[in-house]
Design an enzyme around this catalytic site. Structure first.
Site, short mmCIF file in Angstrom:
data_model
loop_
_atom_site.label_atom_id
_atom_site.label_comp_id
_atom_site.label_asym_id
_atom_site.label_seq_id
_atom_site.Cartn_x
_atom_site.Cartn_y
_atom_site.Cartn_z
N ARG A 151 85.67 -88.94 15.32
CA ARG A 151 86.34 -88.83 14.01
C ARG A 151 85.26 -88.78 12.92
O ARG A 151 85.34 -88.03 11.97
CB ARG A 151 87.31 -90.00 13.77
CG ARG A 151 87.83 -90.05 12.35
CD ARG A 151 89.13 -90.84 12.15
NE ARG A 151 89.31 -91.99 12.99
CZ ARG A 151 88.67 -93.16 12.84
NH1 ARG A 151 87.83 -93.35 11.85
NH2 ARG A 151 88.89 -94.15 13.69
N LYS B 25 93.68 -68.74 7.84
CA LYS B 25 93.92 -67.38 7.37
C LYS B 25 92.73 -66.47 7.69
O LYS B 25 92.44 -66.28 8.85
CB LYS B 25 94.26 -67.44 5.88
CG LYS B 25 95.23 -68.57 5.50
CD LYS B 25 96.62 -68.40 6.10
CE LYS B 25 97.49 -69.65 5.98
NZ LYS B 25 97.71 -70.13 4.63
N TYR C 198 99.88 -71.86 -4.01
CA TYR C 198 100.47 -72.03 -2.68
C TYR C 198 101.55 -73.12 -2.70
O TYR C 198 101.32 -74.22 -3.20
CB TYR C 198 99.37 -72.38 -1.68
CG TYR C 198 99.88 -72.60 -0.29
CD1 TYR C 198 100.38 -71.54 0.45
CD2 TYR C 198 99.93 -73.87 0.26
CE1 TYR C 198 100.89 -71.74 1.72
CE2 TYR C 198 100.43 -74.08 1.54
CZ TYR C 198 100.91 -73.01 2.25
OH TYR C 198 101.41 -73.22 3.51
N ASP D 36 91.00 -73.17 -4.58
CA ASP D 36 91.49 -72.79 -3.25
C ASP D 36 91.05 -71.33 -3.04
O ASP D 36 91.58 -70.42 -3.66
CB ASP D 36 93.01 -72.93 -3.21
CG ASP D 36 93.59 -72.59 -1.84
OD1 ASP D 36 92.97 -71.80 -1.11
OD2 ASP D 36 94.69 -73.10 -1.51
C1 LIG Z 1 98.14 -71.37 4.02
C2 LIG Z 1 97.57 -71.82 2.76
C3 LIG Z 1 97.31 -73.18 2.53
C4 LIG Z 1 97.67 -74.26 3.53
O1 LIG Z 1 96.91 -74.17 4.69
P1 LIG Z 1 97.41 -74.60 6.16
O2 LIG Z 1 96.25 -74.25 7.02
O3 LIG Z 1 98.64 -73.80 6.45
O4 LIG Z 1 97.70 -76.05 6.11
C5 LIG Z 1 96.71 -73.52 1.34
N1 LIG Z 1 96.39 -72.60 0.41
C6 LIG Z 1 96.64 -71.30 0.60
C7 LIG Z 1 96.27 -70.32 -0.45
C8 LIG Z 1 97.24 -70.86 1.77
O5 LIG Z 1 97.49 -69.56 1.95
#
Ligand SMILES: *Cc1c(COP(=O)(O)O)cnc(C)c1O
Length: 381
Positions: A46, A195, A98, A170
Site C-alpha cells: 500500500r 481513458k 465530469y 483534470d
Molecule cells: C472518467 C473520468 C473521470 C473519472 O475517472 P474513473 O477512472 O472513471 O474513476 C474523471 N474525469 C474525467 C474527465 C473523466 O473522463
C-alpha cells in the site's frame, strides 16, 4: 528527451537485474526485512510497490512534475486530492465538468462541510468575484466534459496564485502528450488513466501529479493512509498502454478532425462542439495551450431524428460509458456520465437530452463516417 521517446523510456525503463525490457510485475503485498527497520526501500505494497513506482515516476516525468501517484480509479485520485481540504474550505469548479467529480463534491464532501461553487472559469470577473475567504482551490477541466469549453490555464493559475489558492486540472481529455498544465503554473494534475493513457478500455485507474515536495508529501501520506492504490498488474498494464500514446493520439485526432468536418456539414446536427474547428469559441486559446484538439466531439441532434434509434443503429461505434479507447465510443451524457447532475442544472449547463458525446477511435475514418451516416438515415423521422 522528446515526449514520444519519454513515453517509452521514461520512469523506470525495463529491469536492471535481468535486462527484461518490460518492467516486472511485482505481485507482492509485503517485503522481507533483515531485522528491525532494515529493508530494501519497500515495506508494504500500500505504501510502495516497484511496479507502481515505475508508473508513478513515468507520469511525473511526462507531466513535468515533482512526483506522481497511482490510484485505483480516476475518482479515487480526485478524492485523494480533495482530502487535502478541511471542513469549512471551499473549492471553485468549472461548469460542465465530469459528472463524477460533481457528484463526489455534491454528495460526499459536503457531508464533511467542504463546499463547492460552480463558476465560469473562463470569465475572469466572475472568477474573481467568487473568491471568498474560505476558497482554497480552483478545479478546472479544459476542454470540459462534455461541452468542450476552453479555460485559460495560465490565467486561472495566475489568479489562483495571487489569492493563495491551488489550481487543480483534470487533464484526462488531453494527456501530457497534448497539454502540460504544470508548465502553465498549475499545482496538481489529475487523470482518469482509464481513458487515453490506458487507451484500450481494459483498465480502470487514476493518476495524480504534483509540482512540489510539499504537495508530494501530503498526497503520499493520503495515498498510504486512505489506501486507494493501483495494483501491480494494472500499473504494468497502464505503463504498457502509455508506450503507444503518441501514435494512438495522432490517429485519434486525424479521425476526429475528419468526423467533426463531416458532422459540421450534416443536416442532422443542430450544434457541434469540437475545439479543432475554427468556429469553436475556444479554438485560438486552445491552440495556444495545447498541441492538438483531442478526439472528443459532442453534438446535438436535430429534432427530426430519433435519438434512441440513432444509437441502436450504430454498428462499429459502441454505445457506452467511458472514452479514450482505441474503439469509438458514443455516450449519452444526460443519462450516463452526467446523470448525477439534476435536470435543471444540466439544462442550464447545456447538457440537453439530444446531446451525444463521441470518443473517436482509431478505426478507419471512412468506416466511422459511413456508420454514422447510415444510422442517421435510419433514425430520420
Ligand atoms: C472518467 C473520468 C473521470 C473519472 O475517472 P474513473 O477512472 O472513471 O474513476 C474523471 N474525469 C474525467 C474527465 C473523466 O473522463
Amino acid at each position: 528527451m522528446k515526449i514520444e521517446t519519454l513515453l517509452i523510456h521514461g520512469g523506470i525503463d525495463g529491469d536492471e537485474h535481468t535486462g527484461a525490457v518490460s518492467v516486472p510485475i511485482y505481485q507482492t503485498s509485503t517485503y522481507k526485512q533483515a531485522t528491525i527497520g532494515e529493508h530494501k526501500g519497500y515495506e508494504y505494497s500500500r505504501t510502495g510497490n516497484p511496479t507502481r513506482d515505475a508508473l508513478e515516476k513515468l507520469i511525473a516525468e511526462l507531466e513535468g512534475g515533482y512526483a506522481g501517484f497511482a490510484f485505483s480509479s480516476g475518482m479515487a485520485a480526485m478524492t485523494a486530492v480533495l482530502t487535502l481540504f478541511k471542513s469549512g474550505d471551499k473549492v471553485l469548479i468549472s461548469s460542465n465538468m465530469y459528472g463524477g467529480t460533481f457528484r463526489v463534491l455534491d454528495k460526499v464532501f459536503t457531508s464533511f462541510d467542504i463546499k463547492y461553487e460552480i463558476v465560469d472559469t473562463n470569465d475572469e470577473q466572475e472568477l474573481l468575484k467568487s473568491i471568498s475567504k474560505d476558497v482554497r482551490a480552483i478545479i478546472i477541466e479544459t476542454p470540459t466534459n462534455p461541452l468542450m469549453d476552453i479555460t485559460d490555464i495560465e490565467k486561472v493559475s495566475q489568479i489562483a496564485k495571487e489569492h493563495n489558492l491551488i489550481t487543480i486540472v483534470d487533464n484526462t481529455f488531453m494527456t501530457p502528450y497534448l497539454q502540460k498544465p504544470l508548465g502553465l503554473g498549475v499545482d496538481i494534475v489529475v487523470h482518469s488513466a482509464t481513458k487515453y493513457l490506458g487507451g484500450h478500455s481494459d483498465l480502470v485507474a487514476g493518476l495524480v501529479v504534483v509540482n512540489s515536495e510539499e504537495l508530494s508529501k501530503k498526497i503520499h501520506f493520503i495515498q498510504n493512509a486512505t489506501g486507494g492504490i493501483l495494483g501491480p498488474f494494472d500499473s504494468w498494464l497502464l505503463i504498457r498502454g502509455i508506450k503507444t500514446l503518441s501514435v494512438r493520439l495522432d490517429r485519434h485526432i486525424e479521425n476526429a478532425q475528419s468526423l467533426a468536418e463531416y458532422l459540421g456539414k450534416s443536416a442532422a446536427v443542430a450544434k457541434l462542439y469540437y475545439p479543432g474547428l475554427p468556429d469553436h469559441p475556444g479554438n485560438e486559446l486552445h491552440k495556444r495551450q495545447a498541441k492538438g484538439p483531442g478526439a472528443m466531439i459532442s453534438f446535438v441532434l436535430e429534432e427530426g431524428y430519433d435519438i434512441c434509434r440513432f444509437l441502436r443503429e450504430l454498428k462499429y461505434i459502441t454505445v457506452g460509458e467511458s472514452l479514450g479507447g482505441v474503439e469509438s465510443l458514443l455516450t449519452h451524457p444526460a443519462t450516463m456520465t452526467h446523470g448525477a447532475i439534476p435536470f435543471e442544472l444540466r439544462q442550464k449547463m447545456g447538457i440537453v437530452d439530444r446531446l451525444v458525446r463521441l470518443s473517436v477511435g482509431i478505426e478507419n475514418k471512412d468506416d466511422l463516417i459511413s456508420d454514422i451516416q447510415s444510422a442517421l438515415d435510419k433514425a430520420r423521422l
